[in-house]
Design a protein around this motif. Structure first.
Motif, PDB file in Angstrom:
ATOM      1  N   LYS A 161       0.949  -1.329  -0.061  1.00 54.82           N
ATOM      2  CA  LYS A 161       0.222   0.085  -0.180  1.00 54.82           C
ATOM      3  C   LYS A 161       0.906   1.246   0.028  1.00 54.82           C
ATOM      4  O   LYS A 161       1.812   1.270   0.692  1.00 54.82           O
ATOM      5  N   GLU A 162       0.553   2.226  -0.996  1.00 58.91           N
ATOM      6  CA  GLU A 162       1.343   3.538  -1.144  1.00 58.91           C
ATOM      7  C   GLU A 162       1.669   4.301   0.409  1.00 58.91           C
ATOM      8  O   GLU A 162       2.586   4.817   0.667  1.00 58.91           O
ATOM      9  N   ALA A 163       0.380   4.519   1.090  1.00 55.96           N
ATOM     10  CA  ALA A 163       0.680   4.825   2.406  1.00 55.96           C
ATOM     11  C   ALA A 163       1.664   4.240   3.374  1.00 55.96           C
ATOM     12  O   ALA A 163       2.461   4.891   4.085  1.00 55.96           O
ATOM     13  N   LEU A 164       1.720   2.885   3.050  1.00 61.01           N
ATOM     14  CA  LEU A 164       2.555   2.322   3.979  1.00 61.01           C
ATOM     15  C   LEU A 164       3.974   2.431   3.599  1.00 61.01           C
ATOM     16  O   LEU A 164       5.205   2.268   4.165  1.00 61.01           O
ATOM     17  N   VAL A 165       4.133   2.481   2.248  1.00 57.43           N
ATOM     18  CA  VAL A 165       5.386   2.574   1.612  1.00 57.43           C
ATOM     19  C   VAL A 165       5.984   3.981   2.010  1.00 57.43           C
ATOM     20  O   VAL A 165       7.319   4.150   2.389  1.00 57.43           O
ATOM     21  N   GLU A 166       5.134   4.922   1.864  1.00 60.54           N
ATOM     22  CA  GLU A 166       5.499   6.506   2.378  1.00 60.54           C
ATOM     23  C   GLU A 166       6.067   6.710   3.740  1.00 60.54           C
ATOM     24  O   GLU A 166       7.104   7.138   4.124  1.00 60.54           O
ATOM     25  N   GLN A 167       5.275   5.681   4.567  1.00 58.34           N
ATOM     26  CA  GLN A 167       5.576   5.910   5.906  1.00 58.34           C
ATOM     27  C   GLN A 167       6.953   5.185   6.237  1.00 58.34           C
ATOM     28  O   GLN A 167       7.895   5.657   6.922  1.00 58.34           O
ATOM     29  N   THR A 189      25.786   2.120   0.564  1.00 58.88           N
ATOM     30  CA  THR A 189      25.195   0.848   0.137  1.00 58.88           C
ATOM     31  C   THR A 189      24.617   0.132   1.510  1.00 58.88           C
ATOM     32  O   THR A 189      25.025  -0.009   2.666  1.00 58.88           O
ATOM     33  N   LEU A 190      23.194  -0.051   1.117  1.00 61.35           N
ATOM     34  CA  LEU A 190      22.252  -0.520   2.348  1.00 61.35           C
ATOM     35  C   LEU A 190      22.159  -2.061   2.483  1.00 61.35           C
ATOM     36  O   LEU A 190      21.604  -2.529   1.356  1.00 61.35           O
ATOM     37  N   VAL A 191      22.512  -2.474   3.714  1.00 56.72           N
ATOM     38  CA  VAL A 191      22.091  -3.744   3.806  1.00 56.72           C
ATOM     39  C   VAL A 191      21.111  -4.079   4.924  1.00 56.72           C
ATOM     40  O   VAL A 191      21.543  -3.778   5.994  1.00 56.72           O
ATOM     41  N   GLY A 192      20.100  -4.605   4.640  1.00 57.62           N
ATOM     42  CA  GLY A 192      18.889  -4.820   5.507  1.00 57.62           C
ATOM     43  C   GLY A 192      19.302  -6.249   6.286  1.00 57.62           C
ATOM     44  O   GLY A 192      19.719  -7.104   5.789  1.00 57.62           O
ATOM     45  N   MET A 193      19.209  -6.402   7.492  1.00 58.84           N
ATOM     46  CA  MET A 193      19.350  -7.402   8.563  1.00 58.84           C
ATOM     47  C   MET A 193      18.230  -7.593   9.201  1.00 58.84           C
ATOM     48  O   MET A 193      17.649  -6.857  10.206  1.00 58.84           O
ATOM     49  N   HIS A 194      17.428  -8.712   9.044  1.00 60.30           N
ATOM     50  CA  HIS A 194      16.465  -9.262   9.855  1.00 60.30           C
ATOM     51  C   HIS A 194      16.715 -10.141  10.993  1.00 60.30           C
ATOM     52  O   HIS A 194      17.140 -11.241  10.443  1.00 60.30           O
ATOM     53  N   ASP A 265       7.927  -2.631   8.636  1.00 64.15           N
ATOM     54  CA  ASP A 265       9.105  -3.495   8.761  1.00 64.15           C
ATOM     55  C   ASP A 265       9.490  -4.203   7.476  1.00 64.15           C
ATOM     56  O   ASP A 265      10.728  -3.827   7.188  1.00 64.15           O
ATOM     57  N   MET A 266       8.512  -4.562   6.909  1.00 65.42           N
ATOM     58  CA  MET A 266       9.075  -5.351   5.894  1.00 65.42           C
ATOM     59  C   MET A 266       9.327  -4.283   4.413  1.00 65.42           C
ATOM     60  O   MET A 266      10.508  -4.526   3.899  1.00 65.42           O
ATOM     61  N   ILE A 267       8.666  -3.368   4.189  1.00 66.90           N
ATOM     62  CA  ILE A 267       9.020  -2.418   3.433  1.00 66.90           C
ATOM     63  C   ILE A 267      10.226  -1.876   3.687  1.00 66.90           C
ATOM     64  O   ILE A 267      11.058  -1.548   2.661  1.00 66.90           O
ATOM     65  N   ILE A 268      10.574  -1.572   4.875  1.00 63.63           N
ATOM     66  CA  ILE A 268      11.775  -0.636   5.073  1.00 63.63           C
ATOM     67  C   ILE A 268      12.913  -1.898   4.732  1.00 63.63           C
ATOM     68  O   ILE A 268      14.181  -1.364   4.116  1.00 63.63           O
ATOM     69  N   LEU A 269      12.787  -3.202   4.811  1.00 65.69           N
ATOM     70  CA  LEU A 269      14.051  -4.108   4.454  1.00 65.69           C
ATOM     71  C   LEU A 269      13.960  -4.123   2.944  1.00 65.69           C
ATOM     72  O   LEU A 269      15.232  -4.422   2.360  1.00 65.69           O
ATOM     73  N   THR A 270      12.818  -3.994   2.176  1.00 65.01           N
ATOM     74  CA  THR A 270      12.814  -4.045   0.883  1.00 65.01           C
ATOM     75  C   THR A 270      13.347  -2.927   0.229  1.00 65.01           C
ATOM     76  O   THR A 270      13.633  -2.932  -1.013  1.00 65.01           O
ATOM     77  N   LEU A 271      13.713  -1.820   0.974  1.00 66.59           N
ATOM     78  CA  LEU A 271      14.142  -0.513   0.540  1.00 66.59           C
ATOM     79  C   LEU A 271      15.828  -1.026   0.379  1.00 66.59           C
ATOM     80  O   LEU A 271      16.445   0.244  -0.034  1.00 66.59           O
ATOM     81  N   TRP A 285      11.054 -13.437   2.921  1.00 69.06           N
ATOM     82  CA  TRP A 285      10.495 -12.409   1.895  1.00 69.06           C
ATOM     83  C   TRP A 285      10.875 -11.124   1.555  1.00 69.06           C
ATOM     84  O   TRP A 285      11.149 -10.417   0.689  1.00 69.06           O
ATOM     85  N   ALA A 286      11.580 -10.871   2.556  1.00 67.58           N
ATOM     86  CA  ALA A 286      12.455  -9.410   2.482  1.00 67.58           C
ATOM     87  C   ALA A 286      13.484  -9.619   1.513  1.00 67.58           C
ATOM     88  O   ALA A 286      13.662  -8.742   0.488  1.00 67.58           O
ATOM     89  N   ALA A 287      14.231 -10.877   1.679  1.00 68.23           N
ATOM     90  CA  ALA A 287      15.301 -10.874   0.777  1.00 68.23           C
ATOM     91  C   ALA A 287      14.807 -11.267  -0.653  1.00 68.23           C
ATOM     92  O   ALA A 287      15.385 -10.607  -1.756  1.00 68.23           O
TER      93      ALA A 287
END
Length: 326
Positions: A161-167, A189-194, A265-271, A285-287
């Motif tokens: 959802k766009e609103a969640l992506v913006e958040q 270079t951003l590395v997401g770590m869950h 949280d998932m969206i942050i990791l996908t960024l 799924w984040a990966a």
């Protein structure tokens, strides 16, 4: 008099028969619509022969990682069998995704169908790709093999959802702006770590066969990226910030994100550009959605346990090819 009664009876019977045929035809006209659950509908194969419309019913429940697995696999299984996907219960897919595909909502039809159950939660089951009648598909369906053929389509469908992506973007930008000016930020270079811990440390889950990633894995995973990339920033999403802060090496540039709604949280990791997984489907799924270099904890299942028996020996049905085990 008897002859008159006979004709009257015959007239009533004829009226009932004609009315019955009319009702049946009326039902056919109004239920042959492609998205009706009152009738099997129609499909045609390449010979032009009329076939029954088949429905694949599935219950969408669980955490976000489980939901995405169920959605992707059920969507692909339905397409592979020329079926229409029906949601028996949706606990978050429609609320999370911006453009979900048209999934029918069950109106009680699915309860009358037979159940086709997976043999193992985390291994590919070929029987799902040869379904000849409408069914309830039951299981977690946690194998990338089910939906690999439709990966490109799914990457278009799984849009949050766009609103969640913006958040999520605002939260991440806020943290990055605290550390870097605009020029420096653009070169990071951003590395997401869950880091998943939580209930996986409870006695039941430990006995069942779940494991959590130890501190030495985190150190090795960060070293893997430090050896190959420059200007790294590690962005950590976890429900156990205390453990993460105590065990992540201090000689790294690390941002610890505060806990948010699971979708955010998932969206942050996908960024991110790349991913460090520990355990669980959320990180998986984040990966997958990030689609960069992915490192994962290879010993995430205790062998010879109930959970261990749900996986193949080498986990190849569950772990995506090209992901790096450590």
């Amino acid at each position: 008099m008897m002859r008159c009664n006979t004709w009257r009876v015959l007239g009533v019977m004829l009226f009932i028969a004609v009315t019955g045929l009319f009702v049946i035809q009326l039902i056919h006209v109004y239920t042959i619509k492609p998205y009706s659950l009152c009738h099997t509908g129609t499909n045609t194969n390449n010979t032009g022969k009329i076939l029954q419309r088949l429905f694949l019913c599935h219950r969408f429940h669980g955490g976000l990682g489980n939901l995405l697995y169920k959605f992707a696999s059920a969507y692909a299984i339905a397409r592979e069998n020329n079926m229409k996907l029906v949601s028996v219960k949706d606990e978050g897919i429609a609320a999370a995704l911006e453009y979900p595909p048209e999934i029918l909502q069950d109106n009680g039809y699915c309860a009358r169908l037979p159940v086709l159950k997976e043999d193992k939660c985390c291994s590919y089951d070929p029987k799902f790709l040869n379904i000849s009648r409408s069914v309830n598909v039951d299981g977690y369906l946690q194998s990338w093999i089910y939906f690999q053929k439709y990966s490109d389509d799914l990457r278009q469908l799984i849009v949050f959802k766009e609103a969640l992506v913006e958040q999520a973007k605002k939260l991440l930008d806020k943290e990055l702006d605290r550390r870097y000016d605009q020029t420096s930020k653009s070169f990071r270079t951003l590395v997401g770590m869950h880091i998943r811990r939580g209930n996986k440390l409870e006695a039941y889950y430990v006995k069942y066969g779940y494991k959590v990633a130890p501190a030495h894995y985190i150190v090795r995973a960060m070293k893997y990226f430090n050896d190959r990339f420059q200007n790294l920033t590690f962005v950590v999403v976890t429900e156990d910030q205390k453990w993460a802060m105590e065990n992540i090496p201090e000689n790294n540039d690390v941002i610890f994100m505060k806990k948010n709604h699971a979708v955010v949280d998932m969206i942050i990791l996908t960024l991110m550009d790349h991913t460090i997984m520990t355990v669980g489907t959320f990180g998986w799924w984040a990966a997958w959605l990030t689609n960069g270099t992915t490192v994962y904890y290879k010993d995430f299942v205790e062998p010879n346990t109930k959970f261990g028996k749900q996986h193949g020996l080498d986990h190849s049905d569950h772990i995506l090819p090209g992901w790096i085990p450590l």
